[in-house]
Motif scaffolding. Structure first.
Motif, short mmCIF file in Angstrom:
data_model
loop_
_atom_site.label_atom_id
_atom_site.label_comp_id
_atom_site.label_asym_id
_atom_site.label_seq_id
_atom_site.Cartn_x
_atom_site.Cartn_y
_atom_site.Cartn_z
N ALA A 1 0.85 -1.20 0.00
CA ALA A 1 0.00 0.00 0.00
C ALA A 1 0.88 1.24 0.00
O ALA A 1 2.04 1.20 0.41
CB ALA A 1 -0.91 0.01 1.23
N MET A 2 0.32 2.35 -0.46
CA MET A 2 1.04 3.61 -0.35
C MET A 2 1.39 3.86 1.11
O MET A 2 0.55 3.67 1.99
CB MET A 2 0.18 4.76 -0.89
N MET B 1 6.84 4.38 -8.75
CA MET B 1 6.31 3.17 -9.40
C MET B 1 7.41 2.22 -9.90
O MET B 1 7.35 1.01 -9.61
CB MET B 1 5.38 3.57 -10.55
N PRO B 2 8.42 2.69 -10.65
CA PRO B 2 9.45 1.74 -11.10
C PRO B 2 10.19 1.07 -9.95
O PRO B 2 10.50 -0.13 -10.02
CB PRO B 2 10.39 2.61 -11.94
N PHE C 1 -2.08 2.52 -5.06
CA PHE C 1 -0.73 1.97 -5.18
C PHE C 1 -0.44 1.62 -6.64
O PHE C 1 -1.16 0.86 -7.27
CB PHE C 1 -0.58 0.73 -4.30
N THR C 2 0.63 2.18 -7.16
CA THR C 2 0.96 2.02 -8.58
C THR C 2 2.02 0.95 -8.85
O THR C 2 2.29 0.64 -10.00
CB THR C 2 1.47 3.35 -9.15
N GLY C 3 2.59 0.40 -7.80
CA GLY C 3 3.73 -0.50 -7.97
C GLY C 3 3.44 -1.78 -8.71
O GLY C 3 4.35 -2.40 -9.27
N ALA D 1 -6.10 3.79 -13.02
CA ALA D 1 -5.25 2.66 -13.39
C ALA D 1 -5.16 1.56 -12.33
O ALA D 1 -5.38 0.39 -12.63
CB ALA D 1 -3.85 3.16 -13.77
N PRO D 2 -4.83 1.88 -11.06
CA PRO D 2 -4.73 0.79 -10.08
C PRO D 2 -6.04 0.01 -9.93
O PRO D 2 -6.03 -1.22 -9.81
CB PRO D 2 -4.35 1.52 -8.79
#
Length: 426
Positions: A8-9, A93-94, A118-120, A205-206
């Motif tokens: 999570a963020m 993210m990267p 969360f974008t990961g 997106a997520p």
């Protein structure tokens, strides 16, 4: 038993709803690992989950965003939201993806559980390397719809013919113009790690990348969408775990037989108490109410005015302890705090313009549980008028009581566990 990896963020409002979920999974015998920053290690380990510290990503402290991102304070409203998306949410993210790729080799999870911001996991999803993904919603739903205006504008929904034309135009404007730079920024970051472009709008997106989307509220506190994806489940509000060690302040009995108004600016947008907390104290100074003000963990000296006799000031009081004694709350509109107020049947006055707050405030007005002042710096006169309205006009208490019963009928944690267990076995 199944394996669950949480990611999570590293922000309190994003981490907290997941903690009781992880704890319950551990109690049921599942293997749980949680990837996060060192600030949250102790809280995560209390759930029984294994802690995995960020390595490639920054070890962020959400209480010190102004230190990590000093230029953030230059932006307000939508521009601050865009800054946050670029630098806080997509910026790492990267690095998140690199860490998670490594972790999933060590811990081959059946399901990755993440918050809806969360974008990961996006790079892994877009390259076909992701296991099943479940996202839990910790703010109002960002999903675009023909029935709603785009997220961030704080505009109520409309499914009329004219409303749908409005929605289509506004969604196009937001996606293709206002947030086009955010989309380009996210795609540029993806290109640096040889990942295809996002096939959907960055804000959604997520959620759209997940196999299961668990919105942490009831349907009555979210805009209806006739085109809602089949992956969405409403599980009920995610409420914080109840503290058992809190010591009541010495003035606690002062609330007996008094009309109590609580004012808070939450735990993030609380650098300047002259926005809402101090004006509320001043607005209610001459009223026959007891004002309980909390600083969200910030030093009490930041409230730099003489306190009227009818004010009690504390750094923090758990909402489950305070709100049963409260007749109205004045808040800048944090999603978690607003939903706790609803859970305890407390009418709401909101005044917030940062992060997701315009959307939370708009839902307060749309659902009828309170008044949206539509600013983050309301005048004392507007605050006083709004507080008197929610205290004295019975429709607010009725609406919030109705929604409170709906909230209390839903067990968010058990509903979430059932959905996660089903997903893990698919």
């Amino acid at each position: 038993m199944s394996k669950f990896l949480f990611a999570a963020m590293p922000i309190q409002g994003h981490i907290s709803p997941g903690l009781p979920i992880a704890k319950r999974l551990v109690e049921l015998g599942h293997e749980v690992m949680w990837y996060s920053t060192s600030k949250y290690q102790a809280k995560i380990e209390l759930t029984g989950a294994r802690f995995a510290k960020v390595l490639s990503a920054k070890d962020l402290d959400d209480g010190r965003f102004e230190d990590w991102f000093p230029e953030r304070s230059k932006f307000q409203g939508v521009n601050q939201m865009k800054f946050d998306l670029k630098h806080i949410f997509f910026g790492e993210m990267p690095a998140y993806a690199a860490d998670l790729t490594r972790l999933l080799k060590e811990f081959p999870a059946d399901v990755v559980v993440m918050d809806a911001a969360f974008t990961g996991m996006l790079p892994l999803k877009l390259t076909g390397m992701a296991p099943k993904i479940a996202a839990y919603g910790v703010f109002p739903m960002t999903l675009s719809s023909r029935d709603t205006a785009p997220f961030g504008l704080g505009i109520p929904p409309s499914k009329s013919a004219v409303g749908r034309i409005r929605n289509k135009l506004l969604n196009g404007l937001v996606e293709k113009v206002m947030f086009a730079d955010v989309q380009r920024h996210a795609n540029k970051l993806l290109s640096t790690i040889n990942v295809p472009k996002l096939p959907y709008f960055a804000l959604t997106a997520p959620a759209l990348a997940s196999d299961l989307f668990l919105q942490g509220t009831s349907p009555s506190f979210e805009y209806p969408r006739s085109d809602l994806p089949s992956t969405v489940r409403f599980v009920g509000p995610y409420l914080p775990s109840r503290q058992t060690e809190f010591t009541l302040p010495s003035w606690w009995d002062d609330m007996k037989n008094r009309t109590v108004v609580h004012v808070t600016q939450g735990t993030i947008a609380n650098e300047d108490f002259h926005q809402l907390l101090i004006p509320t104290i001043q607005a209610l100074a001459g009223e026959d109410v007891l004002v309980v003000a909390t600083t969200g963990g910030k030093p009490l000296v930041n409230v730099d005015i003489p306190l009227p006799d009818n004010v009690r000031l504390e750094s923090f009081i758990p909402h489950h302890v305070l709100l049963p004694n409260v007749a109205a709350i004045v808040t800048n509109g944090g999603y978690g705090g607003v939903q706790q107020a609803i859970y305890y049947g407390v009418p709401i006055v909101t005044a917030g313009k940062t992060e997701d707050k315009p959307e939370v405030c708009a839902r307060v007005e749309w659902s009828g549980v309170g008044i949206n002042l539509k600013t983050d710096r309301p005048s004392k006169e507007k605050i006083l008028h709004a507080v008197k309205q929610v205290l004295n006009q019975p429709q607010y208490k009725k609406k919030v009581s109705d929604l409170s019963r709906e909230f209390q009928s839903m067990d968010a944690i058990e509903n979430t566990i059932k959905e996660l267990s089903r997903l893990a076995l698919k």
